[in-house]
Design a protein around this motif. Structure first.
Motif, PDB file in Angstrom:
ATOM      1  N   GLN A 134      28.511  95.505  16.664  1.00 27.35           N
ATOM      2  CA  GLN A 134      28.003  94.390  17.461  1.00 27.35           C
ATOM      3  C   GLN A 134      28.932  93.195  17.319  1.00 27.35           C
ATOM      4  O   GLN A 134      29.644  93.060  16.312  1.00 27.35           O
ATOM      5  N   VAL A 136      30.162  89.658  16.250  1.00 28.34           N
ATOM      6  CA  VAL A 136      29.832  88.939  15.019  1.00 28.34           C
ATOM      7  C   VAL A 136      30.056  87.451  15.212  1.00 28.34           C
ATOM      8  O   VAL A 136      31.134  87.018  15.629  1.00 28.34           O
ATOM      9  N   ASP A 140      28.205  84.306  10.577  1.00 29.35           N
ATOM     10  CA  ASP A 140      27.882  85.576   9.924  1.00 29.35           C
ATOM     11  C   ASP A 140      29.110  86.147   9.221  1.00 29.35           C
ATOM     12  O   ASP A 140      29.011  86.672   8.105  1.00 29.35           O
ATOM     13  N   LEU A 141      30.276  86.057   9.872  1.00 29.53           N
ATOM     14  CA  LEU A 141      31.499  86.559   9.254  1.00 29.53           C
ATOM     15  C   LEU A 141      31.793  85.799   7.962  1.00 29.53           C
ATOM     16  O   LEU A 141      32.158  86.395   6.940  1.00 29.53           O
TER      17      LEU A 141
END
Length: 320
Positions: A134, A136, A140-141
């Protein structure tokens, strides 16, 4: 007709190769057929060949590569001599030599397609597991990279280190443990159950200068033992994913990390977190170098020593 008869065997060989290749190209998008062919033909065959290869510690891949190189040189020399001696029929001899070489090369390619290319057209790990790639978000990374850095910091002291603080688990131990690394993953994904035969150390690792190779024609996984040991366990886990029919590199990277960190073996666990951090860190560095260096700055000296050691090894090949 006389021209066909003079090279009949070579022409039949070429025709068979082209027919099989054409059939593969025409049918490879039939997912159900490719699944069936892999499940009932190539996967069992590769597993059986892998068990035979495991009877010796020698890399069958290396032996076959060496034989192929010697064979190619011998064939070239024989062909040149035959052409020189032919005199009035040199054109025919040249054609025969070139056709024989083309037949051999095409046969190897057809075998590759049947033994490994098929796996690119079967259900992938994502299809079978329901875990799909999905997009990113940047936040979030950053958070996941920081999480891996924390796990690295926690596990850095669980492995032996040399006088320079570098990962010092013996490569013999890492190789001997390879058959057990997928225990945790197969509990999560039973379809990955496979009779592991371990991996082979490549004697000519310096020449190979890649991390690992899965040689599908004989179902054998090989790894570079010349490179630093810190990533050897997770590289082994990556190659063992290929043995399970997982073709795509990104999926094997995911499984290499997952198998390592769930293996219960400290040397594999640390290596899995390290491999994951490197991949995540590279992605984060491309979008946000400042955040990457901030996270990397939290790593202990032991992890930094491994990162520098690994980079120094691969830099020597990039500089040449």
């Amino acid at each position: 007709m006389s021209f066909w008869k003079k090279h009949q065997k070579l022409h039949i060989w070429l025709a068979v190769d082209l027919a099989v290749l054409g059939l593969y190209l025409a049918l490879r998008q039939n997912r159900q057929l490719m699944n069936s062919f892999a499940d009932h033909v190539t996967t069992p065959l590769k597993a059986a060949l892998g068990r035979l290869c495991a009877l010796t510690s020698l890399s069958i891949m290396e032996i076959l590569y060496a034989l192929a190189a010697v064979g190619a040189v011998a064939y070239t020399v024989w062909s040149v001599i035959a052409v020189v001696k032919a005199r009035g029929h040199r054109g025919r001899r040249v054609y025969s030599a070139l056709l024989g070489a083309a037949d051999g090369i095409l046969t190897v390619y057809v075998l590759f397609c049947l033994m490994w290319g098929v796996n690119y057209w079967t259900d992938s790990f994502q299809d079978r597991s329901g875990i799909t790639a999905q997009p990113v978000a940047a936040e979030d990374l950053k958070n996941v990279t920081a999480y891996f850095a924390e796990r690295l910091s926690e596990t850095a002291d669980t492995v032996p280190r040399d006088e320079n603080g570098v990962y010092a688990v013996s490569k013999e131990q890492i190789l001997s443990e390879s058959r057990s690394v997928y225990g945790g993953v197969t509990e999560l994904f039973p379809f990955l159950e496979f009779p592991d035969t371990g991996v082979k150390a490549v004697r000519c690792s310096r020449i190979m200068s890649v991390t690992g190779v899965y040689f599908a024609c004989v179902g054998e996984s090989n790894v570079n033992v010349d490179s630093p040991a810190c990533l050897l366990p997770s590289t082994i886990a990556h190659e063992l994913a290929h043995q399970r029919g997982v073709a795509w590199e990104q999926e094997c990277n995911f499984l290499g990390v997952l198998a390592s960190v769930t293996s219960g073996m400290p040397d594999y666990i640390y290596s899995g977190w390290l491999l994951g951090f490197i991949h995540l860190g590279n992605a984060l560095y491309e979008t946000d170098p400042e955040t990457y260096w901030a996270i990397r700055g939290t790593l202990p000296a032991a992890v930094e020593a491994d990162l520098r050691d690994n980079s120094a090894y691969w830099d020597q090949f990039r500089d040449n």
